[in-house]
Design an enzyme around this catalytic site. Structure first.
Site, short mmCIF file in Angstrom:
data_model
loop_
_atom_site.label_atom_id
_atom_site.label_comp_id
_atom_site.label_asym_id
_atom_site.label_seq_id
_atom_site.Cartn_x
_atom_site.Cartn_y
_atom_site.Cartn_z
N GLY A 61 0.95 -1.59 -0.06
CA GLY A 61 0.08 -0.02 -0.16
C GLY A 61 0.74 1.83 -0.49
O GLY A 61 2.08 1.21 -0.69
N ASN A 62 0.23 2.74 0.82
CA ASN A 62 0.57 3.96 0.34
C ASN A 62 2.70 3.39 1.16
O ASN A 62 4.15 4.09 0.66
CB ASN A 62 0.02 4.72 1.24
CG ASN A 62 -1.02 4.64 0.41
OD1 ASN A 62 -1.44 5.30 -0.73
ND2 ASN A 62 -2.03 5.87 0.79
N VAL A 63 2.56 2.84 2.52
CA VAL A 63 3.81 2.80 2.83
C VAL A 63 4.82 1.98 2.36
O VAL A 63 5.83 2.11 1.73
CB VAL A 63 3.77 2.72 4.75
CG1 VAL A 63 4.63 2.62 5.45
CG2 VAL A 63 2.81 3.65 5.13
N ASP A 123 1.98 -8.54 -0.94
CA ASP A 123 1.00 -8.39 -0.49
C ASP A 123 0.08 -9.13 -0.54
O ASP A 123 0.33 -10.45 -0.53
CB ASP A 123 0.15 -7.26 -1.54
CG ASP A 123 -0.89 -6.57 -0.05
OD1 ASP A 123 -1.78 -6.99 0.02
OD2 ASP A 123 -0.68 -5.18 -0.42
N ARG A 129 -5.06 5.03 9.57
CA ARG A 129 -6.04 5.23 9.98
C ARG A 129 -6.68 6.54 8.79
O ARG A 129 -6.50 7.16 8.36
CB ARG A 129 -5.78 6.76 11.13
CG ARG A 129 -5.15 5.98 11.92
CD ARG A 129 -4.54 7.11 13.37
NE ARG A 129 -3.15 8.09 12.93
CZ ARG A 129 -2.64 9.40 13.94
NH1 ARG A 129 -3.43 9.38 14.34
NH2 ARG A 129 -2.02 9.21 13.54
N ARG A 182 -4.58 5.74 16.35
CA ARG A 182 -4.14 4.60 16.56
C ARG A 182 -4.75 3.46 17.01
O ARG A 182 -4.81 2.74 15.72
CB ARG A 182 -2.40 5.19 16.34
CG ARG A 182 -1.46 6.00 15.40
CD ARG A 182 -0.52 6.35 16.11
NE ARG A 182 0.86 6.77 15.17
CZ ARG A 182 0.80 8.16 15.62
NH1 ARG A 182 0.27 8.53 16.31
NH2 ARG A 182 0.89 8.85 15.21
N ASN A 212 -5.62 -4.74 13.02
CA ASN A 212 -3.95 -4.73 12.82
C ASN A 212 -3.28 -6.02 13.20
O ASN A 212 -2.42 -6.76 12.66
CB ASN A 212 -3.61 -4.02 12.79
CG ASN A 212 -3.83 -2.40 11.73
OD1 ASN A 212 -4.40 -3.19 10.97
ND2 ASN A 212 -3.42 -1.56 11.60
N ARG A 240 10.09 14.85 12.30
CA ARG A 240 8.62 15.87 12.68
C ARG A 240 9.16 17.03 13.15
O ARG A 240 9.25 18.39 12.58
CB ARG A 240 7.35 15.09 12.89
CG ARG A 240 6.44 14.74 11.80
CD ARG A 240 5.00 14.01 11.93
NE ARG A 240 4.73 13.66 11.04
CZ ARG A 240 4.23 11.66 10.99
NH1 ARG A 240 3.85 11.38 11.66
NH2 ARG A 240 3.50 11.43 9.72
N HIS A 282 4.45 5.57 20.68
CA HIS A 282 4.63 6.17 18.99
C HIS A 282 2.60 6.86 18.94
O HIS A 282 1.71 6.23 18.44
CB HIS A 282 4.65 5.28 18.04
CG HIS A 282 4.51 6.30 16.69
ND1 HIS A 282 4.58 7.11 16.46
CD2 HIS A 282 3.72 5.62 15.29
CE1 HIS A 282 4.73 7.37 15.31
NE2 HIS A 282 4.07 6.49 14.71
N1 APR Z 1 -0.52 -9.84 4.16
C1 APR Z 1 -0.25 -8.57 2.92
N2 APR Z 1 -0.43 -7.20 3.81
C2 APR Z 1 -1.23 -7.19 3.85
C3 APR Z 1 -2.33 -7.95 4.61
C4 APR Z 1 -1.42 -9.52 4.94
N3 APR Z 1 -1.75 -10.46 5.72
N4 APR Z 1 -3.11 -7.19 4.91
C5 APR Z 1 -3.77 -5.88 4.37
N5 APR Z 1 -2.28 -6.40 3.52
C6 APR Z 1 -2.38 -4.64 2.47
C7 APR Z 1 -3.41 -4.74 2.59
O1 APR Z 1 -3.55 -5.44 1.26
C8 APR Z 1 -2.23 -2.94 2.06
O2 APR Z 1 -2.25 -3.02 0.56
O3 APR Z 1 -1.73 -4.01 3.53
C9 APR Z 1 -1.49 -3.29 2.71
C10 APR Z 1 -2.11 -1.50 3.83
O4 APR Z 1 -1.64 -0.33 2.27
P1 APR Z 1 -2.02 0.76 3.15
O5 APR Z 1 -3.99 0.44 2.53
O6 APR Z 1 -2.29 1.92 1.87
O7 APR Z 1 -2.14 1.15 3.96
P2 APR Z 1 -0.62 2.39 4.47
O8 APR Z 1 -1.12 3.55 4.63
O9 APR Z 1 0.28 2.10 3.99
O10 APR Z 1 -0.34 1.90 6.44
C11 APR Z 1 -0.15 0.46 6.11
O11 APR Z 1 1.82 1.65 7.88
O12 APR Z 1 1.93 3.72 9.11
C12 APR Z 1 0.77 2.69 9.06
O13 APR Z 1 -0.73 3.28 10.26
C13 APR Z 1 -0.61 3.13 9.49
O14 APR Z 1 -1.04 0.36 10.12
C14 APR Z 1 -1.08 0.92 8.96
C15 APR Z 1 -0.25 0.68 7.41
#
Ligand code: APR
Length: 316
Positions: free
Chosen positions: A12-14, A34, A85, A91, A98, A154, A178
């Protein structure tokens, strides 16, 4: 020389941004993992990123997958899987979902990359680091949480904005969990060696402390989801320190027992990062006010861990 390998769980994003920083810094080969439903996203982002190589001049194999066999041999795993979030959420609101995700991912990591160092990014961070530790069964030096590098970045950014100076010249430290009760330490903050208290009035420093504490929330409010550029950049800085055995001193969520009198929890403290993962916690002196804030923050971490233990007795 063997190329290092970094696996990023969650595309995802992170996660995708971690892959971006890791590849562009040429830290090693990158595997983006993923769930099966999103394997196309992981593969597409990986291919897109790989095609930056000729432009940005990095040599790295970047692949996307949903098969944990592909993480075998990873030196470092950055765990970002989970939900982020939304506005109005803390959080801590993410905890039940999670923990389930981080637990199942951690079990796969333990099976396929048993020698890796794991950097946890998923929130609520302090509870997720604990979950990853219990679910992998890894020694405490190979489990770390990314929080302090981001929170300090930050704080440094806001101090530099106030002073109109380079962020590179602002050095700072932060302790605790955190959450919004993290503990930035102005007493350990300096501008190229000059204590910040000599350059900024106390009210301005306090305002920077408060803004750093809720810096994540400020971004969630603005864009409707949580931050990812700086969280990913912070995670990759930790990965780089480990892969290159740099012995960098960075604030991370690290296991503390006698250290700071924490008694067996992962909390944000300054530590040395090298090829052994978390190689040493650096003890520093805290005055009475700092100690009180640190203890409050640690008590919040303990509450979060208890929520995990009550809901998932197998993680005790
Ligand atoms: N295995 C692999 N990937 C997974 C699983 C899993 N079991 N469950 C969920 N994911 C993937 C989702 O499919 C998604 O692509 O995790 C990714 C999360 O990406 P985003 O929804 O874009 O979230 P993001 O902004 O990346 O944040 C992820 O990091 O900073 C923290 O608070 C934030 O808990 C969050 C995490």
């Amino acid at each position: 020389m063997r190329r290092a390998k970094i696996s990023v769980i969650g595309a995802g994003n992170v996660g995708a941004t971690c892959a971006h920083w890791a590849a562009s810094k040429e830290l090693g080969d990158v595997v983006l993992v993923d769930i099966p439903d999103k394997v196309g996203v992981a593969q597409g982002k990986a291919l897109d990123l790989a095609c930056c190589g000729p432009i940005e001049r990095f040599d790295a194999n970047v692949i996307g997958t949903s098969d944990y066999k592909d993480v075998a041999g990873s030196d470092v795993i950055i765990l970002t899987a989970g939900i982020p979030r939304k506005p109005g959420m803390s959080r801590d609101d993410l905890i039940q979902t999670n923990v389930r995700i981080v637990k199942s991912v951690s079990e796969q990591i333990a099976e396929y990359a048993p020698e890796s160092v794991v950097i946890v990014v998923s929130n609520p961070l302090d509870a997720m680091v604990y979950t990853a530790w219990k679910a992998t069964g890894f020694p405490t030096n190979r489990i770390l949480g990314q929080a302090g590098v981001l929170d300090v970045a930050r704080f440094r950014t806001f101090i530099a904005m106030e002073l109109g100076c380079s962020v590179e010249d602002v050095s700072a430290l932060l302790l605790g969990g955190h959450g919004d009760d993290m503990v930035p330490l102005p007493r350990y903050t300096s501008i190229h060696g000059i204590p910040v208290s000599q350059l900024l009035p106390q009210e301005t420093i306090n305002a920077c402390v408060e803004r750093a504490k809720v810096g994540g929330g400020e971004i969630v409010k603005l864009m409707g989801t949580s931050a990812y550029y700086a969280p990913a950049s912070a995670s990759v800085q930790m990965a780089e320190a480990i892969i290159k055995d740099k012995k960098r001193i960075l604030p991370c969520a690290a296991y503390c027992d006698s250290e700071f009198g924490v008694g067996g929890y992962f909390v944000g403290v300054p530590c040395v990062l090298g090829s052994g993962g978390m190689e040493k916690v650096l003890q520093i002196d805290l005055d009475a006010g700092e100690k009180k804030l640190f203890e409050e923050s640690v008590s919040h971490v303990k509450d979060l861990v208890k929520v995990v233990q009550d809901a998932f007795p197998e993680l005790k």
